[in-house]
Structure formats: structure tokens, C-alpha cells
Scaffold this active site. Structure first.
Site, PDB file in Angstrom:
ATOM      1  N   ILE A 114     -15.877  11.412  83.185  1.00 19.55           N
ATOM      2  CA  ILE A 114     -16.170  10.842  81.867  1.00 19.55           C
ATOM      3  C   ILE A 114     -17.184   9.707  82.024  1.00 19.55           C
ATOM      4  O   ILE A 114     -16.825   8.530  82.022  1.00 19.55           O
ATOM      5  CB  ILE A 114     -14.870  10.334  81.180  1.00 19.55           C
ATOM      6  CG1 ILE A 114     -13.858  11.474  81.084  1.00 19.55           C
ATOM      7  CG2 ILE A 114     -15.183   9.771  79.803  1.00 19.55           C
ATOM      8  CD1 ILE A 114     -12.570  11.120  80.360  1.00 19.55           C
ATOM      9  N   PRO A 115     -18.456  10.074  82.211  1.00 14.12           N
ATOM     10  CA  PRO A 115     -19.475   9.030  82.369  1.00 14.12           C
ATOM     11  C   PRO A 115     -19.642   8.215  81.085  1.00 14.12           C
ATOM     12  O   PRO A 115     -19.653   8.775  79.988  1.00 14.12           O
ATOM     13  CB  PRO A 115     -20.760   9.793  82.678  1.00 14.12           C
ATOM     14  CG  PRO A 115     -20.399  11.222  82.797  1.00 14.12           C
ATOM     15  CD  PRO A 115     -19.018  11.409  82.278  1.00 14.12           C
ATOM     16  N   HIS A 116     -19.751   6.912  81.242  1.00 10.04           N
ATOM     17  CA  HIS A 116     -19.977   6.023  80.095  1.00 10.04           C
ATOM     18  C   HIS A 116     -20.651   4.754  80.605  1.00 10.04           C
ATOM     19  O   HIS A 116     -20.713   4.538  81.810  1.00 10.04           O
ATOM     20  CB  HIS A 116     -18.660   5.712  79.376  1.00 10.04           C
ATOM     21  CG  HIS A 116     -17.592   5.167  80.268  1.00 10.04           C
ATOM     22  ND1 HIS A 116     -16.886   5.973  81.147  1.00 10.04           N
ATOM     23  CD2 HIS A 116     -17.115   3.921  80.433  1.00 10.04           C
ATOM     24  CE1 HIS A 116     -16.013   5.220  81.810  1.00 10.04           C
ATOM     25  NE2 HIS A 116     -16.138   3.985  81.407  1.00 10.04           N
ATOM     26  N   GLY A 117     -21.141   3.957  79.685  1.00 11.09           N
ATOM     27  CA  GLY A 117     -21.895   2.761  80.068  1.00 11.09           C
ATOM     28  C   GLY A 117     -21.002   1.612  80.496  1.00 11.09           C
ATOM     29  O   GLY A 117     -19.785   1.651  80.338  1.00 11.09           O
TER      30      GLY A 117
END
Length: 145
Positions: A62-65
Site C-alpha cells: 500500500i504505497p502512500h506519501g
């Protein structure tokens, strides 16, 4: 009117990547292209991955900033990318589905918990990876929308 958190435009099926960085960049690019985030948000997703892996188990990432990337988010949104052949996320972790998240304020926390619940079931992840249409993905993740 607010954008849909997850629409067909945000889903890509059967993509192949040679690296984790390429996979994260692609996932962020969907959010950027569809107006959810500023272009710089993608760099923050890569920065976040450096800090701690966004691999969640069950072939899911779950890539996120990073925390400070919130001002680069225009609308809360998700991007979903299936990688049936898998991409190496390091430490022997193979990822077959990426769910990119951009959240305004704390909205993404609720989304994260819903995704975690859905994807804690291995068969749900397998269904997502095996989906042959974007509608199937929307159906499986409809609880999130």
C-alpha cells in the site's frame, strides 16, 4: 462534486515491473494523472518506502506519501495495480497487488483499515490479482468506496 475515491480510471490490470521503485512510481502516476495529487507526491511515496516498507503481507503493498505530503493531495483517492507475475519488494516479499493511497487530512486512515480488513483474507487478495476486469476490482473493493 468530489471525485470518486476509486474509479475505473484508477485501476490497471496485469502490469509487469522490474523493480519496487518502478511499481510505486506507476501507482503514484495514476493518482497524479487523474488529479488526486500533485506530481511531487510520487517522490514522497518513494521517500515513504525508504523509511519503512509498505508491504503488508498477503502479496499486498500500500504505497502512500510521507506525513508532510498531505498538502500535495487534492482529493482522497486510491489506485489499484495488479501484478500477477509479482514484483520484489525486498526481503523475499513478493507483491502482486499495489493499492496507492492519497488521503486528505485523516481520511486515508479509514480507507487503510478497510483495505486491511478486505486484504487480510488471502482469498480476497487472490481474487483481486486474478480479476480480469476493472469492474471485478470495484466489486471486491466496493466496501472502500
Amino acid at each position: 462534486m468530489a471525485k470518486e475515491i476509486l474509479s475505473k480510471e484508477n485501476i490497471q490490470l496485469g502490469v509487469e515491473f522490474s523493480s519496487k521503485e518502478e511499481a510505486i512510481r506507476y501507482t503514484g502516476e495514476i493518482l497524479f494523472r487523474n488529479g488526486y495529487v500533485e506530481k511531487t507526491y510520487i517522490e514522497k511515496m518513494l521517500e515513504r518506502e525508504e523509511l519503512t516498507s509498505t508491504f503488508m503481507g498477503n502479496a499486498l503493498a500500500i504505497p502512500h506519501g510521507t506525513e508532510d505530503a498531505r498538502e500535495m493531495v487534492n482529493e482522497t483517492g486510491l489506485s489499484v495495480v495488479t501484478v500477477p507475475k509479482g514484483v520484489d519488494f525486498g526481503d523475499g516479499n513478493e507483491v502482486q497487488i499495489l493499492i496507492g493511497i492519497a488521503g486528505k487530512g485523516d481520511e486515508h486512515l479509514e480507507i487503510l483499515s478497510q483495505i486491511a480488513i478486505i486484504c487480510s483474507e488471502v482469498e480476497n487478495v487472490e481474487k483481486l490479482v486474478a480479476a480480469s476486469t476493472k469492474e471485478e476490482i470495484l466489486g471486491l473493493l466496493r466496501e472502500v468506496n
